[in-house]
Scaffold this motif. Structure first.
Motif, PDB file in Angstrom:
ATOM      1  N   ASP A   1       6.333 -13.618 -25.145  1.00  0.00           N
ATOM      2  CA  ASP A   1       5.806 -12.475 -24.388  1.00  0.00           C
ATOM      3  C   ASP A   1       4.569 -12.840 -23.569  1.00  0.00           C
ATOM      4  O   ASP A   1       4.322 -12.256 -22.511  1.00  0.00           O
ATOM      5  N   ASN A   2       3.782 -13.807 -24.045  1.00  0.00           N
ATOM      6  CA  ASN A   2       2.546 -14.152 -23.328  1.00  0.00           C
ATOM      7  C   ASN A   2       2.767 -15.129 -22.187  1.00  0.00           C
ATOM      8  O   ASN A   2       1.836 -15.485 -21.466  1.00  0.00           O
ATOM      9  N   GLU A   3       4.002 -15.592 -21.991  1.00  0.00           N
ATOM     10  CA  GLU A   3       4.283 -16.525 -20.896  1.00  0.00           C
ATOM     11  C   GLU A   3       4.564 -15.807 -19.577  1.00  0.00           C
ATOM     12  O   GLU A   3       4.579 -16.437 -18.516  1.00  0.00           O
ATOM     13  N   VAL A   4       4.800 -14.529 -19.632  1.00  0.00           N
ATOM     14  CA  VAL A   4       5.144 -13.747 -18.447  1.00  0.00           C
ATOM     15  C   VAL A   4       4.105 -12.652 -18.269  1.00  0.00           C
ATOM     16  O   VAL A   4       3.695 -12.005 -19.243  1.00  0.00           O
ATOM     17  N   ARG A   5       3.694 -12.446 -17.039  1.00  0.00           N
ATOM     18  CA  ARG A   5       2.711 -11.391 -16.774  1.00  0.00           C
ATOM     19  C   ARG A   5       3.392 -10.031 -16.779  1.00  0.00           C
ATOM     20  O   ARG A   5       4.384  -9.814 -16.074  1.00  0.00           O
ATOM     21  N   GLN A   6       2.848  -9.132 -17.565  1.00  0.00           N
ATOM     22  CA  GLN A   6       3.372  -7.765 -17.644  1.00  0.00           C
ATOM     23  C   GLN A   6       2.348  -6.836 -16.985  1.00  0.00           C
ATOM     24  O   GLN A   6       1.244  -6.657 -17.488  1.00  0.00           O
ATOM     25  N   THR A   7       2.725  -6.278 -15.844  1.00  0.00           N
ATOM     26  CA  THR A   7       1.790  -5.480 -15.060  1.00  0.00           C
ATOM     27  C   THR A   7       2.545  -4.474 -14.207  1.00  0.00           C
ATOM     28  O   THR A   7       3.716  -4.678 -13.868  1.00  0.00           O
ATOM     29  N   TYR A   8       1.847  -3.402 -13.848  1.00  0.00           N
ATOM     30  CA  TYR A   8       2.407  -2.408 -12.938  1.00  0.00           C
ATOM     31  C   TYR A   8       2.174  -2.794 -11.480  1.00  0.00           C
ATOM     32  O   TYR A   8       2.581  -2.058 -10.582  1.00  0.00           O
ATOM     33  N   ASN A   9       1.516  -3.931 -11.280  1.00  0.00           N
ATOM     34  CA  ASN A   9       1.189  -4.379  -9.928  1.00  0.00           C
ATOM     35  C   ASN A   9       1.409  -5.895  -9.863  1.00  0.00           C
ATOM     36  O   ASN A   9       0.465  -6.676  -9.780  1.00  0.00           O
ATOM     37  N   PHE A  10       2.675  -6.292  -9.897  1.00  0.00           N
ATOM     38  CA  PHE A  10       3.035  -7.712  -9.954  1.00  0.00           C
ATOM     39  C   PHE A  10       2.962  -8.294  -8.549  1.00  0.00           C
ATOM     40  O   PHE A  10       3.644  -7.841  -7.640  1.00  0.00           O
ATOM     41  N   ALA A  11       2.157  -9.350  -8.403  1.00  0.00           N
ATOM     42  CA  ALA A  11       1.894  -9.933  -7.084  1.00  0.00           C
ATOM     43  C   ALA A  11       2.389 -11.369  -7.019  1.00  0.00           C
ATOM     44  O   ALA A  11       2.599 -12.023  -8.047  1.00  0.00           O
ATOM     45  N   PRO A  12       2.601 -11.910  -5.808  1.00  0.00           N
ATOM     46  CA  PRO A  12       2.990 -13.317  -5.652  1.00  0.00           C
ATOM     47  C   PRO A  12       1.991 -14.240  -6.332  1.00  0.00           C
ATOM     48  O   PRO A  12       0.790 -13.974  -6.388  1.00  0.00           O
ATOM     49  N   GLY A  13       2.502 -15.348  -6.843  1.00  0.00           N
ATOM     50  CA  GLY A  13       1.657 -16.296  -7.559  1.00  0.00           C
ATOM     51  C   GLY A  13       1.630 -16.063  -9.050  1.00  0.00           C
ATOM     52  O   GLY A  13       1.120 -16.908  -9.802  1.00  0.00           O
TER      53      GLY A  13
END
Length: 467
Positions: A31-43
């Motif tokens: 789970d910590n290898e992927v960013r979990q966000t409501y505002n996923f941006a390039p990079g």
């Protein structure tokens, strides 16, 4: 285009949901290898679903257009392995050769394994030697569908062998207003609430100064459907979860680009939801669940209608609480009143007011007719001090004046006046001279009484109280 999307689910949760939709995965990142966000941006590192194939992709290792990107040592090893396999095969009997061919054929019909993998958004081609800057990476976050029609360009190798699915909850697009000076963000998601599956391409590279491999991806875009044409002329290619389209797109056996694969890159025909959201999503560093909530929704705190609605609700709540308090107070007062009026034989009198029961007032003695006149005189008469007069006319009383039976003052002996004072008709102050006072039975001054005369006008005022 697609420059921002929402991905706020854990990979373990995504894995479970995809399996329910016919997209199993044999591997998944932590789970910590992927960013979990409501505002996923390039990079950022997102979640990608692909066939479990080597880093060079599907099909054979050597392919046109990839020789310059191959690792030299790895190419030599492949050649040696093939030569050894050919020698081994030539030394087999006909029966052994037949068994080997049968085993190889059976291995080819086994189901393909799929996996979820963490990759960085912004494709970096395998032949890249140095880490590109942010501007270069931004150019490869999207890949136009029409750029894949011809077998040329930077996407040529990836479209043949490295196709993937990008997982998210929905994407953002900005509506240009006032000639492009203002941009209002909108959020787009599936109406059925399922995860969105974008068609994408992936690649793997290793820079000269690093031993670590970098996996990156790009999202393929196509013409916008009728629902989103007001918003933008492009949209991501959305494939239905667990569909034949997904299996065809990810099939590692399809190592050649063809019209069937190209036909999958079309506007989405399913039902979508599209609505404006908070402008706070414009800043990449911001992150809030409100970014995926409609701007005019009652759940959105930024909605101004919500503010007045909350104020009204608070006022109603306050009014209800005040009414409840008033009713409770009335109930307590009513109970106290009942207790106060109930007879209590054990209650004691306390003139100091220390007891809860109020003190009983002392009885009032009746006033006889003989004392009515004198009592009235005592209440009304007082000596003036410091030269003030007792009546309103401003004329001092003389010692030789006295009161007649009707309340008027007559000339006479001062002893008579002294006698009237001893009976209580006047108060005497020691050490002070006697001065004129107002009549106890008339509000008129001596001049006023003389002017009005006797008779009915001079009737004693005390006769009113004796009736």
């Amino acid at each position: 285009m697609c420059g921002r999307y929402a991905f706020f689910s854990r990979p373990s949760e995504v894995r479970r949901r995809l399996e329910e939709e016919g997209m199993p995965s044999q591997e998944a990142p932590d789970d910590n290898e992927v960013r979990q966000t409501y505002n996923f941006a390039p990079g950022s590192f997102g979640l990608v679903y692909r066939a479990d194939v080597p880093d060079y992709g599907a099909g054979q290792r050597e392919r046109d257009g990839e020789a310059k990107g191959k690792d030299k040592t790895e190419s030599e090893d492949d050649a040696m392995n093939k030569a050894a396999a050919a020698v081994e095969y030539s030394n087999m009997t006909e029966e052994e050769q037949l068994n080997k061919v049968t085993a190889d054929a059976e291995s080819n019909i086994h189901p393909t394994n799929y996996k979820l993998q963490a990759m960085k958004w912004g494709l970096v081609p395998f032949w890249t030697k140095r880490n590109p800057d942010y501007g270069s990476m931004m150019k490869t976050i999207n890949c136009r569908d029409d750029s894949l029609i011809e077998n040329k360009g930077m996407w040529n190798t990836m479209k043949h062998r490295k196709r993937c699915i990008v997982i998210c909850e929905g994407f953002y697009e900005w509506l240009k207003k006032h000639g492009g000076k203002e941009k209002l963000p909108h959020f787009v998601k599936r109406k059925d609430g399922q995860l969105m599956c974008f068609a994408g391409l992936w690649d793997c590279t290793k820079f000269e100064d690093s031993e670590e491999k970098l996996y990156t991806y790009s999202i393929i875009t196509t013409d916008a459907n009728k629902q989103l044409q007001f918003l933008h002329d492009r949209m991501p290619v959305i494939l239905n979860n667990g569909s034949d389209e997904v299996r065809t797109w990810l099939d590692p056996g399809r190592a050649e680009w063809n019209k069937e694969l190209q036909s999958l890159l079309k506007p989405y025909q399913g039902e979508l939801e599209c609505y404006p959201v908070s402008k706070d999503v414009n800043k990449v560093g911001n992150n809030s669940p409100s970014f995926v909530v409609p701007l005019n929704s009652s759940e959105n705190k930024n909605n101004i209608a919500n503010f007045f609605g909350n104020q009204k609700k608070a006022a109603q709540t306050e009014e209800m609480e005040s009414e409840a308090t008033r009713q409770a107070t009335d109930a307590v007062r009513s109970k106290e009143s009942q207790v106060k009026h109930e007879p209590n034989d054990d209650a004691t009198l306390n003139q100091d007011g220390g007891d809860s029961n109020a003190p009983v007032p002392a009885p009032v003695k009746p006033i006889s007719n003989d004392t009515k006149h004198s009592s009235a005189v005592k209440r009304e008469h007082s000596w003036s001090r410091d030269g003030d007069t007792a009546d309103g006319a401003g004329e001092p009383l003389m010692k030789s004046q006295k009161m007649d039976d009707h309340g008027s003052i007559e000339e006479g002996d001062a002893d008579v006046l002294q006698e009237n004072q001893s009976e209580g008709s006047l108060e005497q102050t020691a050490g002070r001279s006697r001065r004129k006072t107002r009549s106890a039975t008339s509000n008129l001054s001596p001049k006023g009484r003389a002017a009005k005369g006797g008779g009915e006008r001079n009737k004693k005022i005390t006769s009113f109280f004796t009736k």
